[in-house]
Design a protein around this motif. Structure first.
Motif, short mmCIF file in Angstrom:
data_model
loop_
_atom_site.label_atom_id
_atom_site.label_comp_id
_atom_site.label_asym_id
_atom_site.label_seq_id
_atom_site.Cartn_x
_atom_site.Cartn_y
_atom_site.Cartn_z
N CYS A 100 4.43 -11.90 -7.32
CA CYS A 100 5.49 -10.91 -7.09
C CYS A 100 5.21 -10.20 -5.78
CB CYS A 100 5.53 -9.92 -8.25
SG CYS A 100 6.94 -8.80 -8.21
N THR A 101 6.07 -10.41 -4.80
CA THR A 101 5.82 -9.87 -3.47
C THR A 101 7.13 -9.32 -2.90
OG1 THR A 101 4.91 -10.40 -1.29
CG2 THR A 101 6.20 -12.10 -2.37
N THR A 110 0.87 -1.18 0.00
CA THR A 110 0.00 0.00 0.00
C THR A 110 0.90 1.22 0.00
OG1 THR A 110 -1.75 -1.13 1.23
CG2 THR A 110 -1.79 1.27 1.21
N PHE A 111 0.94 1.91 -1.14
CA PHE A 111 1.76 3.11 -1.28
C PHE A 111 0.83 4.30 -1.49
CE2 PHE A 111 3.79 6.27 -4.07
CZ PHE A 111 4.83 6.67 -3.24
N TYR A 125 -2.75 0.15 -4.36
CA TYR A 125 -2.86 -1.10 -3.61
C TYR A 125 -2.49 -2.27 -4.53
CZ TYR A 125 -5.74 1.90 -0.62
OH TYR A 125 -6.22 2.92 0.18
N TRP A 126 -1.53 -3.07 -4.07
CA TRP A 126 -1.14 -4.26 -4.83
C TRP A 126 -1.43 -5.49 -3.99
CZ3 TRP A 126 -0.56 -7.08 -8.76
CH2 TRP A 126 0.27 -8.20 -8.78
N GLU A 127 -2.23 -6.42 -4.55
CA GLU A 127 -2.60 -7.66 -3.87
C GLU A 127 -2.12 -8.82 -4.74
OE1 GLU A 127 -3.13 -10.32 -1.74
OE2 GLU A 127 -4.03 -8.57 -0.76
N ASP A 142 -3.63 -11.02 -7.91
CA ASP A 142 -3.08 -10.39 -9.11
C ASP A 142 -3.83 -9.08 -9.41
OD1 ASP A 142 -1.07 -10.47 -11.04
OD2 ASP A 142 -2.46 -11.18 -12.58
N GLN A 143 -4.15 -8.35 -8.36
CA GLN A 143 -4.98 -7.15 -8.48
C GLN A 143 -4.17 -5.90 -8.13
OE1 GLN A 143 -8.06 -6.50 -5.55
NE2 GLN A 143 -9.41 -5.53 -7.04
#
Length: 644
Positions: free
Chosen positions: A129-130, A31-32, A99-101, A105-106
């Motif tokens: 990718c984490t 979360t940026f 927001y990257w989940e 893959d959202q």
């Protein structure tokens, strides 16, 4: 020098936290957030996303915000969007969050109060990718991103042109197991368990395909029973042209699909049904989806909805189009849908269903019909009245005309909503609002005219000419209507949900149920109504104070008729809307509907009684003439002819 040292320490601190948390388990999401400092120019959002795990970059300049990178498992999307539709070009800076989940893959961007889904949720993939870590420091600039932060930890307070994050690939199954076995075994939101991982099933439709049932999986330690079942009909085989495979994906973490409005909420899990590279619509035999959920109280309605990603690919927009809702009990909802996309059950939390809606609608329709006929009769009566010097005649005519228009539109609003749809409802809703404001304005003129008769008739001041009354009563209420119509998204279809049958709402043309329409309702209708009711009650007390010592006032019948007749003119019965609360709310609601829907009839009855009493007084002797004149004086709120 000191500020540079502070920034460096912050970056080292954040990296230390990320590394510390990543040593035991992987950082599942990013979360940026930050503030995009731009000018008052035409603004754009550009994004370019592709599969891989090299990282992601968020950059900004004077007119553009860009999101680029390779962090997705299968999402490949790029586009340039004009942000003028979100009203960002009127400000010099805008807050945003990315927001990257990875498990879904959202990738979602929140900006200008809108949630833009850059990559839509999908099933569990092979590689995620984490562990996104902050990359090299980017140059400073006058325009860019200020107060960049990860979660709540500020990276720097200075304005940077970009922030870059580097990722690390990991098996999605391993990451899913870490998420399920984390510090909290199950994330609980309103007693509903949520699985962070989506489950996908592929169904092969062979030549002898006769239909197939797909059930959401049971996850050990998380879910002990299935919560959704999909029945794929045989008609789906004939609709598919290039492939024989259909994929059903179950998302139990529905927080990614919430629309952000407090009035509605996605209740159950979300089911996605897709066929690769094909759009399936208008199936002759619908897909049947059974959702099993917690018991829903009768006061809340529920509907089967779908997200049409073709019409709105970036924003989650749940629509009832193409789906039929069948309630199979308090804990089971069956959806019959004729297309393929995302599906779920939407629960209406506010406004709550209306009690006794059928009875109230019947009373109101009957009252509007009777009042409409009565107003037409009253208009005919007033026009045939031969008293050219009576100053109250144009005022009474204006009230009768506006009240007739109000009853006519309200009587047909339900029919027009079902026949004409949203387009016609925009015009009918605006016309209905205008007639209501015009009616309130004429009632206010009646209050002013009565005050002038009681307190100022012997002064040097004279009443305005009839055309002034017409300007105030008919033209002035049109001003806010024109302004609201120009603003847009105010008038349209409105649904009232009955408490005894929440699946069958009553549709009418009025103001919409969004925040903008609610604000307009309070600033126009409710404000005028408060002023009208307060002035009307004050006027009734003033008249009572003036004539309370007269002999006729002590007769209960005359006293009641006096107050009742003036209340019809002043519209004080509309004040019952402010008493609609507590244990007597049902009684107040019925009284409100009866008194106000039949107001045209009561108004006609008042004038006919005055005419009858005037004739009785004219036929009586001189002594009784005085008595009759006094009664008429009280009922008519001392209406006097213009003096020679």
């Amino acid at each position: 020098m000191e500020s540079r040292l502070t920034d460096s320490l912050r970056v080292v601190f954040i990296l230390t936290i990320l590394l510390a948390t990543g040593s035991s388990e992987n950082d599942q999401a990013l979360t940026f957030c930050g503030t995009w400092r731009h000018g008052k120019h035409s603004l754009h959002l550009s994004y370019n996303l592709s599969p891989g795990c090299k990282g992601i970059s968020i950059s900004a300049n004077k007119s553009s915000l860009s999101v680029e990178g390779q962090i997705t498992a299968q999402c490949r999307r790029s586009d340039v969007i004009d942000l003028k539709q979100f009203g960002l070009d009127s400000e010099e800076q805008s807050d945003f969050c990315l927001y990257w989940e990875p498990l879904l893959d959202q990738l979602k961007l929140q900006i200008g109060g809108k949630n833009l889904t850059l990559c839509r949720p999908t099933s569990l993939q092979g590689t995620c990718c984490t562990d996104l870590s902050l990359g090299p420091k980017q140059p400073e600039a006058d325009y860019g991103i200020v107060n960049g932060r990860i979660q709540t930890d500020i990276i720097t307070e200075k304005t940077r042109i970009a922030f870059k994050f580097n990722g690390r690939p990991i098996s999605c199954k391993e990451l899913c197991n870490q998420a399920r076995g984390g510090s909290t075994q199950v994330n609980m939101i309103e007693d509903n368990a949520e699985d962070p991982c989506a489950s996908s099933f592929e169904v092969e439709m062979n030549d002898d395909f006769r239909g197939y049932n797909v059930t959401s999986p049971v996850t050990k330690g998380v879910f002990q029973e299935s919560t959704a079942t999909v029945h794929l009909p045989s008609a789906l085989k004939q609709a598919v042209k290039t492939t024989t495979k259909v994929v059903c994906t179950f998302f139990r973490n529905n927080t990614q699909f919430q629309v952000g409005h407090k009035e509605v909420r996605i209740l159950s899990e979300v089911v996605e049904i897709t066929v690769e590279n094909e759009i399936i619509i208008d199936l002759p035999e619908p897909i049947r989806i059974d959702f099993y959920h917690d018991a829903i109280p009768k006061m809340h309605s529920r509907k089967c909805v779908s997200w049409d990603t073709r019409k709105n690919p970036l924003q989650v927009s749940w629509l009832v189009d193409g789906c039929i809702t069948q309630q199979r009990g308090a804990e089971n909802t069956e959806c019959l849908c004729n297309h393929l996309t995302y599906f779920s059950v939407l629960v209406q939390l506010e406004p709550r269903p209306v009690r006794h809606l059928l009875a109230l609608t019947t009373i109101t329709s009957l009252g509007c019909a009777v009042s409409l006929i009565s107003c037409v009769a009253l208009i005919t009566f007033l026009c045939r009245k031969r008293r050219p010097k009576e100053q109250s005649k144009p005022i009474h005519l204006g009230l009768a005309v506006s009240l007739a228009a109000l009853n006519l539109l309200f009587f047909f609003t339900g029919v027009l909503a079902n026949v004409g749809g949203e387009g016609l409802c925009t015009w009918v809703g605006a016309a209905l609002h205008y007639s209501l404001l015009s009616t309130f304005t004429w009632m206010g003129i009646e209050v002013f005219y009565t005050f002038w008769l009681v307190c100022m008739v012997l002064t040097k001041y004279t009443l305005p000419k009839p055309y002034i009354w017409n300007l105030v009563g008919f033209v002035l209420p049109a001003v806010p209507i024109v302004i609201l119509a120009a603003v847009g998204d105010i008038y349209g279809m409105r649904e009232l949900v009955p408490s005894d049958d929440v699946s069958n709402p009553y549709q009418m043309c009025w103001m919409k149920s969004n925040d903008k329409a609610l604000l307009a309702h309070y600033f126009t209708t409710m404000t005028i109504l408060v002023i009208l009711v307060v002035l009307g009650i004050m006027m009734l007390f003033l008249i009572y104070w003036k004539i309370r010592h007269r002999v006729e006032w002590r007769q209960n019948r005359v006293a009641f008729l006096s107050i009742w007749g003036l209340s019809c003119l002043f519209g004080t019965s509309w004040g019952l809307t402010f008493l609609d609360f507590g244990p007597l709310s049902d009684l107040v609601l019925f009284l409100f509907c009866i008194l106000n829907s039949f107001q045209g009839f009561f108004l006609m009855l008042r004038f006919y009684m005055l005419e009858w009493m005037s004739k009785q007084a004219g036929d009586s002797a001189q002594s009784s003439n005085s008595n009759g004149s006094t009664r008429q004086h009280m009922l008519k709120a001392p209406e006097k002819s213009e003096m020679d």
